[in-house]
Design a protein around this motif. Structure first.
Motif, short mmCIF file in Angstrom:
data_model
loop_
_atom_site.label_atom_id
_atom_site.label_comp_id
_atom_site.label_asym_id
_atom_site.label_seq_id
_atom_site.Cartn_x
_atom_site.Cartn_y
_atom_site.Cartn_z
N HIS A 83 0.81 -1.23 0.00
CA HIS A 83 0.00 0.00 0.00
C HIS A 83 0.84 1.28 0.00
CE1 HIS A 83 -3.33 -2.59 2.05
NE2 HIS A 83 -3.13 -2.93 0.78
N GLU A 84 2.15 1.16 -0.17
CA GLU A 84 3.01 2.35 -0.28
C GLU A 84 3.42 2.50 -1.74
OE1 GLU A 84 6.31 2.34 2.38
OE2 GLU A 84 5.05 2.22 4.17
N GLY A 85 3.09 3.63 -2.33
CA GLY A 85 3.39 3.84 -3.73
C GLY A 85 4.84 4.23 -3.97
N ILE A 86 5.32 3.90 -5.13
CA ILE A 86 6.64 4.34 -5.56
C ILE A 86 6.51 4.85 -6.99
CG2 ILE A 86 7.30 1.99 -6.29
CD1 ILE A 86 10.19 2.77 -5.38
N VAL A 121 -2.91 7.38 -0.12
CA VAL A 121 -3.54 6.18 0.42
C VAL A 121 -4.29 6.59 1.66
CG1 VAL A 121 -3.14 3.91 1.45
CG2 VAL A 121 -1.83 4.61 -0.56
N SER A 122 -5.59 6.27 1.71
CA SER A 122 -6.45 6.73 2.79
C SER A 122 -7.17 5.56 3.42
CB SER A 122 -7.50 7.72 2.26
OG SER A 122 -6.88 8.83 1.65
N ALA A 144 -10.09 8.76 -9.90
CA ALA A 144 -10.45 7.37 -9.57
C ALA A 144 -10.05 7.07 -8.14
CB ALA A 144 -9.74 6.41 -10.52
N VAL A 145 -10.74 6.07 -7.60
CA VAL A 145 -10.40 5.52 -6.30
C VAL A 145 -10.16 4.03 -6.49
CG1 VAL A 145 -11.22 5.09 -3.95
CG2 VAL A 145 -11.75 7.27 -5.06
N VAL A 146 -9.04 3.52 -5.97
CA VAL A 146 -8.70 2.11 -6.12
C VAL A 146 -8.81 1.44 -4.76
CG1 VAL A 146 -6.98 0.45 -6.92
CG2 VAL A 146 -7.09 2.72 -7.97
N VAL A 147 -9.53 0.33 -4.69
CA VAL A 147 -9.65 -0.45 -3.46
C VAL A 147 -8.33 -1.18 -3.22
CG1 VAL A 147 -10.90 -2.28 -2.28
CG2 VAL A 147 -12.12 -0.76 -3.86
N ALA A 183 -6.69 3.95 -2.46
CA ALA A 183 -5.76 4.88 -3.09
C ALA A 183 -6.59 5.86 -3.90
CB ALA A 183 -4.78 4.15 -4.01
N VAL A 184 -6.43 7.14 -3.62
CA VAL A 184 -7.20 8.19 -4.29
C VAL A 184 -6.28 8.88 -5.29
CG1 VAL A 184 -8.53 10.30 -3.98
CG2 VAL A 184 -8.62 8.50 -2.23
#
Length: 195
Positions: A83-86, A121-122, A144-147, A183-184
């Motif tokens: 859940h941590e973006g790069i 990420v929320s 978009a919002v990604v689950v 993720a928003v």
């Protein structure tokens, strides 16, 4: 079902989309949303694999799996936790390594000459999603919002598994729990492009 038909429905689940090979043939992906300036897909990585080159694009990867992912970007190692973006450029030489297990990542690509993006990420409930569905004020740029994880469901009461994409204004119609992780993605025109 075509990408345009899927996204017209407002909710796209990974199972709705057939897998297709990467441009370089070293993995598979599922394109969930495709726009002229950006797209969201799910990439499946099994072991060590070099990424395809996408000149002119900015990229964001968010691992869905607990073990995360190791990336080598232009010879420098990076660890991307769950859940941590790069972020990196499509021109960068990138190799991913999932170790001894397969991994799935959210893959966002943006055409640099047209758009930029902000993402977060929320952890939030349906009330948070309802706010994202607004077309007024500062929320207008939510693309978009990604689950990422959780127990959310769409209006027809079908679950939204990790990797599902919800497009405004459908975000206001999702049933969610306070522990759900999203993720928003906010997309903005690039100031230098005239878009």
């Amino acid at each position: 079902m075509t990408p345009a038909a899927r996204t017209a429905l407002g909710v796209v689940r990974p199972a709705d989309v057939a897998a297709e090979p990467w441009r370089n043939g070293r993995g598979v992906t599922r394109v969930l949303v495709a726009r002229p300036a950006w797209r969201i897909s799910l990439a499946e990585i099994d072991g060590r694999a070099a990424f395809s080159e996408f000149t002119g694009f900015d990229r964001l990867l968010i691992p869905l799996d607990h073990g995360g992912l190791h990336l080598e970007i232009d010879g420098v190692g990076h660890r991307a936790a769950q859940h941590e973006g790069i972020a990196f450029r499509g021109e960068d030489r990138v190799t991913a390594d999932s170790g001894d297990r397969p991994a799935t990542v959210v893959n966002v690509m943006l055409r640099r000459s047209l758009v930029g993006a902000d993402w977060a990420v929320s952890i939030g409930s349906g009330a948070m999603l309802a706010g994202l569905g607004s077309s007024a004020g500062t929320e207008a740029d939510v693309a978009a919002v990604v689950v990422l994880t959780g127990t959310a469901s769409a209006p027809e009461a079908r679950p939204l598994p990790p990797g599902s994409v919800v497009l405004p204004p459908w975000t206001a119609r999702i049933t969610a729990c306070p522990e759900d992780v999203w993720a928003v993605l906010r997309v903005r025109p690039d100031a230098t492009s005239g878009a």
